[in-house]
Motif scaffolding. Structure first.
Motif, PDB file in Angstrom:
ATOM      1  N   ALA A   6       1.049  -0.874   0.092  1.00 13.28           N
ATOM      2  CA  ALA A   6      -0.080  -0.149  -0.620  1.00 13.28           C
ATOM      3  C   ALA A   6       0.951   1.118  -0.059  1.00 13.28           C
ATOM      4  CB  ALA A   6      -1.018   0.130   0.837  1.00 13.28           C
ATOM      5  N   LYS A   7       0.218   2.435  -0.630  1.00 13.46           N
ATOM      6  CA  LYS A   7       0.908   3.850  -0.692  1.00 13.46           C
ATOM      7  C   LYS A   7       1.147   4.675  -0.258  1.00 13.46           C
ATOM      8  CE  LYS A   7       4.694   1.993  -2.822  1.00 13.46           C
ATOM      9  NZ  LYS A   7       5.776   1.512  -2.179  1.00 13.46           N
ATOM     10  N   MET A   8       1.459   5.609   0.475  1.00 12.93           N
ATOM     11  CA  MET A   8       0.887   6.224   1.746  1.00 12.93           C
ATOM     12  C   MET A   8       1.122   7.665  -0.517  1.00 12.93           C
ATOM     13  SD  MET A   8       1.792   8.468   5.038  1.00 12.93           S
ATOM     14  CE  MET A   8       2.373   6.730   5.258  1.00 12.93           C
ATOM     15  N   SER A   9      -0.087   8.691   0.096  1.00  9.16           N
ATOM     16  CA  SER A   9      -0.170  10.084  -0.554  1.00  9.16           C
ATOM     17  C   SER A   9       0.217  10.662   0.358  1.00  9.16           C
ATOM     18  CB  SER A   9      -1.781  10.146  -1.577  1.00  9.16           C
ATOM     19  OG  SER A   9      -2.244  11.026  -0.376  1.00  9.16           O
ATOM     20  N   THR A  10       0.762  11.423  -0.536  1.00  2.00           N
ATOM     21  CA  THR A  10       1.620  13.070  -0.449  1.00  2.00           C
ATOM     22  C   THR A  10       0.232  13.681   0.422  1.00  2.00           C
ATOM     23  OG1 THR A  10       2.785  13.352  -2.014  1.00  2.00           O
ATOM     24  CG2 THR A  10       2.582  15.596  -0.704  1.00  2.00           C
ATOM     25  N   ALA A  11      -0.801  13.566   0.515  1.00  3.50           N
ATOM     26  CA  ALA A  11      -2.466  14.402   1.454  1.00  3.50           C
ATOM     27  C   ALA A  11      -2.098  13.587   2.613  1.00  3.50           C
ATOM     28  CB  ALA A  11      -3.018  14.625   0.693  1.00  3.50           C
ATOM     29  N   LEU A  36       7.519   6.330   7.763  1.00  2.37           N
ATOM     30  CA  LEU A  36       6.244   6.029   8.059  1.00  2.37           C
ATOM     31  C   LEU A  36       4.794   5.222   7.349  1.00  2.37           C
ATOM     32  CD1 LEU A  36       3.784   7.542  10.540  1.00  2.37           C
ATOM     33  CD2 LEU A  36       3.275   9.470   8.938  1.00  2.37           C
ATOM     34  N   GLU A  37       5.320   5.437   5.978  1.00  2.00           N
ATOM     35  CA  GLU A  37       4.390   4.360   5.214  1.00  2.00           C
ATOM     36  C   GLU A  37       4.767   3.206   5.916  1.00  2.00           C
ATOM     37  OE1 GLU A  37       4.195   4.737   0.292  1.00  2.00           O
ATOM     38  OE2 GLU A  37       5.225   3.240   0.958  1.00  2.00           O
ATOM     39  N   SER A  38       5.965   2.809   5.625  1.00  2.00           N
ATOM     40  CA  SER A  38       6.965   1.870   6.181  1.00  2.00           C
ATOM     41  C   SER A  38       5.667   0.911   7.495  1.00  2.00           C
ATOM     42  CB  SER A  38       7.973   1.460   5.969  1.00  2.00           C
ATOM     43  OG  SER A  38       8.648  -0.077   6.561  1.00  2.00           O
ATOM     44  N   ARG A  39       6.097   1.923   8.337  1.00  2.00           N
ATOM     45  CA  ARG A  39       5.943   0.692   9.951  1.00  2.00           C
ATOM     46  C   ARG A  39       4.683   1.430   9.844  1.00  2.00           C
ATOM     47  NH1 ARG A  39      10.308   4.820  13.955  1.00  2.00           N
ATOM     48  NH2 ARG A  39      11.868   4.349  12.772  1.00  2.00           N
ATOM     49  N   LEU A  40       3.589   2.186   9.577  1.00  2.00           N
ATOM     50  CA  LEU A  40       2.240   1.640  10.122  1.00  2.00           C
ATOM     51  C   LEU A  40       1.413   0.872   8.797  1.00  2.00           C
ATOM     52  CD1 LEU A  40       1.272   5.479   9.627  1.00  2.00           C
ATOM     53  CD2 LEU A  40       1.048   3.712  11.661  1.00  2.00           C
ATOM     54  N   LEU A  75       4.225   3.023  16.872  1.00  2.00           N
ATOM     55  CA  LEU A  75       5.532   2.981  15.521  1.00  2.00           C
ATOM     56  C   LEU A  75       6.029   3.648  15.100  1.00  2.00           C
ATOM     57  CD1 LEU A  75       2.436   0.221  13.633  1.00  2.00           C
ATOM     58  CD2 LEU A  75       4.757  -0.155  14.561  1.00  2.00           C
ATOM     59  N   VAL A  76       5.214   4.564  15.652  1.00  2.00           N
ATOM     60  CA  VAL A  76       5.785   6.259  15.171  1.00  2.00           C
ATOM     61  C   VAL A  76       7.173   6.220  15.777  1.00  2.00           C
ATOM     62  CG1 VAL A  76       6.151   8.583  14.796  1.00  2.00           C
ATOM     63  CG2 VAL A  76       4.257   7.195  13.840  1.00  2.00           C
TER      64      VAL A  76
END
Length: 278
Positions: A6-11, A36-40, A75-76
């Motif tokens: 899953a990819k996280m958009s800039t928004a 952040l994308e990886s950890r979540l 996670l953060v």
């Protein structure tokens, strides 16, 4: 769609990072988007979501605000720590600070706060150092309060079980005295002895809260390698809140890579990262 891709958009990143900064003071510049994308991804998997849009919608819903924010922050946050990390602090504590505090108030219990305690190595180190001193300088009594924002690391700290590798650098005399070896030859773990565990009280705390729900009479506050995750204005605000909890003449410790240069604080510098409250 594979949820692990899953990819996280800039928004979506902007929404999450702004919330994390506003509520917890942790700065996540655009270069942290991949992190952040990886950890979540773990949270998407646990909640069976396939997109970050679904995750954001849930996290900011009424239900999500009660059930998801703490796992997200767990996670953060970064939780790197060691026993007896930055040993110059503990040397200075034993040779200079403790004798002075005991001379000033010989019968009063010493109160110490490990602010940003991670998985417990720092507060247990403090308890060991204070215990060693107490045994040769009675009647010193002490207590250690330890706080962190991450429930995950607090649970580990309360359990007080560590791999043998974590204590490799500790002198053998202290290992024998303060750590119990597991009978499991495969896992090879140790646990802090009950007396030292009993001296440390753990609690969850967010430095961004308007009022920090802790006592206001600490002799020593250790806040090391924590404020590096905040921007400068947030650092100054947080340290002032911490200073409000230190007795006049008490001491404040920062991590070796941290600085208070340019900040307005009620602190007098004694060493590069050791201060006295004025």
């Amino acid at each position: 769609m594979n949820i692990f891709q899953a990819k996280m958009s800039t928004a979506e990143f902007n929404k999450l990072s702004t919330f994390i900064y506003n509520e917890y003071g942790i700065k996540l510049p655009p270069v942290k988007k991949t992190m952040l994308e990886s950890r979540l991804q773990k949270r998407l998997h646990a909640l069976q979501f396939s997109t970050f849009r679904e995750y954001c919608d849930f996290a900011f819903s009424n239900q999500g605000k009660h059930t998801e924010i703490i796992p997200m922050i767990d996670l953060v946050t970064t939780n790197k720590t060691d026993f007896f990390r930055e040993p110059v602090h503990f040397d200075f504590l034993q040779t200079y600070i403790l004798p002075e505090l005991i001379r000033a108030s010989p019968s009063r219990p010493l109160k110490v706060w490990s602010a940003g305690c991670s998985s417990g190595e720092e507060p247990y180190t403090l308890a060991m150092v204070l215990q060693e001193y107490a045994e040769t300088h009675p009647p010193l009594n002490y207590s250690v309060m330890a706080t962190d924002i991450s429930t995950q690391v607090l649970n580990k700290a309360i359990t007080a079980v560590y791999s043998e590798e974590r204590i490799a650098g500790i002198p053998m005399t202290l290992k024998r005295k303060y750590f119990l070896k597991s009978k499991d030859a495969v896992k090879r773990t140790v646990r802090i002895v009950p007396h030292i565990r009993s001296k440390v009280q753990f609690a969850r705390l967010n430095f961004m809260d308007d009022v920090l729900d802790v006592p206001a009479d600490f002799d020593l506050v250790f806040c090391r390698n924590v404020i590096i995750y905040f921007d400068k204005p947030t650092q100054e605000k947080v340290i002032n809140k911490l200073c409000d909890k230190i007795k006049p003449g008490g001491y404040f410790f920062l991590g070796h890579s941290e600085s208070i240069t340019g900040m307005t604080l009620p602190l007098q510098q004694l060493k590069p990262t050791i201060f006295r409250k004025i």
